[in-house]
Design a protein around this motif. Structure first.
Motif, PDB file in Angstrom:
ATOM      1  N   SER A 223       0.934  -1.188   0.138  1.00  0.00           N
ATOM      2  CA  SER A 223      -0.115   0.028   0.105  1.00  0.00           C
ATOM      3  C   SER A 223       0.899   1.114  -0.071  1.00  0.00           C
ATOM      4  O   SER A 223       1.204   1.753   1.121  1.00  0.00           O
ATOM      5  CB  SER A 223      -0.968  -0.085   1.188  1.00  0.00           C
ATOM      6  OG  SER A 223      -1.890   1.103   1.186  1.00  0.00           O
ATOM      7  N   GLY A 224       1.141   1.873  -1.328  1.00  0.00           N
ATOM      8  CA  GLY A 224       2.153   3.105  -1.212  1.00  0.00           C
ATOM      9  C   GLY A 224       3.583   2.658  -1.261  1.00  0.00           C
ATOM     10  O   GLY A 224       4.112   3.314  -1.947  1.00  0.00           O
ATOM     11  N   TYR A 225       4.116   1.517  -0.802  1.00  0.00           N
ATOM     12  CA  TYR A 225       5.393   1.004  -0.898  1.00  0.00           C
ATOM     13  C   TYR A 225       5.308  -0.300  -0.522  1.00  0.00           C
ATOM     14  O   TYR A 225       4.567  -0.774  -0.020  1.00  0.00           O
ATOM     15  CB  TYR A 225       6.179   2.114   0.154  1.00  0.00           C
ATOM     16  CG  TYR A 225       5.710   1.566   1.590  1.00  0.00           C
ATOM     17  CD1 TYR A 225       6.257   1.023   2.496  1.00  0.00           C
ATOM     18  CD2 TYR A 225       5.019   2.763   1.879  1.00  0.00           C
ATOM     19  CE1 TYR A 225       5.836   0.986   3.752  1.00  0.00           C
ATOM     20  CE2 TYR A 225       4.303   2.687   3.199  1.00  0.00           C
ATOM     21  CZ  TYR A 225       4.725   1.815   4.108  1.00  0.00           C
ATOM     22  OH  TYR A 225       4.371   1.675   5.370  1.00  0.00           O
TER      23      TYR A 225
END
Length: 314
Positions: A99-101
């Motif tokens: 999630s995002g990274y």
């Protein structure tokens, strides 16, 4: 230190979130004092009969849907949350997010035959090159590969093996004599379901990131000098959920003028393993003389394992 390379901003936040994610749903087994997360309880594992010895058997089928990279494949669920790796009667801890990274810790499976030094000539911090290439083992293949596999030859993967990353920020230090919970430790292996086991065998191998970090440094780790050492600590968890004293296996040791780091599979002595007693879980931690008082080890916290062998005794 993978978490520092890309996740210094997110490190503490992720530490708390990964702990709380396992704490959300906890149950207790009727025959055990060990807390068990729901994601483990969903996996149906049948204990073998008493007296049976089971040895970890990593097959190519585990990587049939694996992610292709330089020199082979690694587990497709590496960055999938709420997934543990289950092989034979063994359940391997695993935490992840995308999630995002991307982030993972615990255990995955790989057959990557790549022992390149990705710390050489990498970007700011000296470790950037390792993050997309963190899937190897210095032996180049799992223990007992049937065909001849030369370590570091891209495109010639051998048998699969386990890659482990230990998140030192999660674990309590010196946990012996304390009560184990799955949510409280980064790297654990559950053996069977409710049975009790002795540990009969285990193979350990050096991961390329700490190997080259001990030799040359990597932007966080310093090159080892006389007196430095790097170890794997193996704990057991007994039927009452109490953590045993650790067995220590040296991975790198600089004595006098010589840095000793075996690149082949190391057999952990049976006498060492049997000292753990009768167990339900194994817990793995690491230690290095190159450590920061706030962030922990500067040496990259990776190791590889294969051929875990256990015997059911109760």
């Amino acid at each position: 230190m993978k978490k520092v390379v890309y996740f210094l901003t997110f490190g503490l936040m992720l530490g708390f979130s990964s702990c709380s994610s396992d704490d959300d749903v906890l149950g207790s087994e009727s025959n055990s004092a060990v807390k068990t997360s729901s994601k483990t309880a969903k996996i149906a594992v049948t204990d073998p009969s008493i007296g049976t010895t089971t040895t970890l058997n990593l097959t190519s089928a585990l990587l049939s849907s694996g992610i292709t990279t330089t020199g082979g494949k690694y587990w497709q669920n590496t960055y999938v949350s709420n997934t543990n790796l289950s092989v034979d009667i063994f359940t391997f801890s695993h935490t992840a997010t995308s999630s995002g990274y991307n982030y993972w810790d615990g255990f995955i499976v790989s057959n990557v035959n790549d022992i390149t030094n990705y710390g050489s000539g990498s970007g700011s911090g000296g470790s950037d090159g390792w993050v997309p290439h963190q899937w190897g083992t210095m032996a180049g293949s799992g223990f007992g590969t049937s065909s001849t596999t030369t370590p570091g030859t891209p495109g010639t993967p051998g048998d699969p093996y386990i890659v482990a990353y230990w998140s030192s920020y999660l674990d309590p230090q010196n946990p012996e004599a304390s009560t184990f919970s799955e949510s409280g430790f980064s790297n654990w292996i559950k053996i069977g379901n409710t049975g009790i086991y002795t540990v009969e065998g285990l193979k350990i191998n050096m991961h390329p990131w700490p190997y080259y970090g001990c030799l040359y440094g990597d932007g966080f780790a310093q090159p080892f000098a006389s007196g430095d050492h790097f170890e794997l600590l193996i704990y057991g968890v007994d039927e009452n959920g109490v953590i045993t004293n650790p067995v220590t296996q040296t991975l790198a040791d600089y004595t006098g003028s010589s840095l000793v780091m075996p690149t082949g599979w190391i057999t952990v002595a049976a006498s060492k393993l049997q000292a753990l007693g009768d167990v339900q879980y194994l817990v793995f931690q690491m230690a290095s003389t190159d450590s920061d008082p706030l962030y922990g080890m500067n040496t990259a916290a990776y190791f590889c394992l294969d051929k875990l062998s256990v015997k059911r005794v109760d």
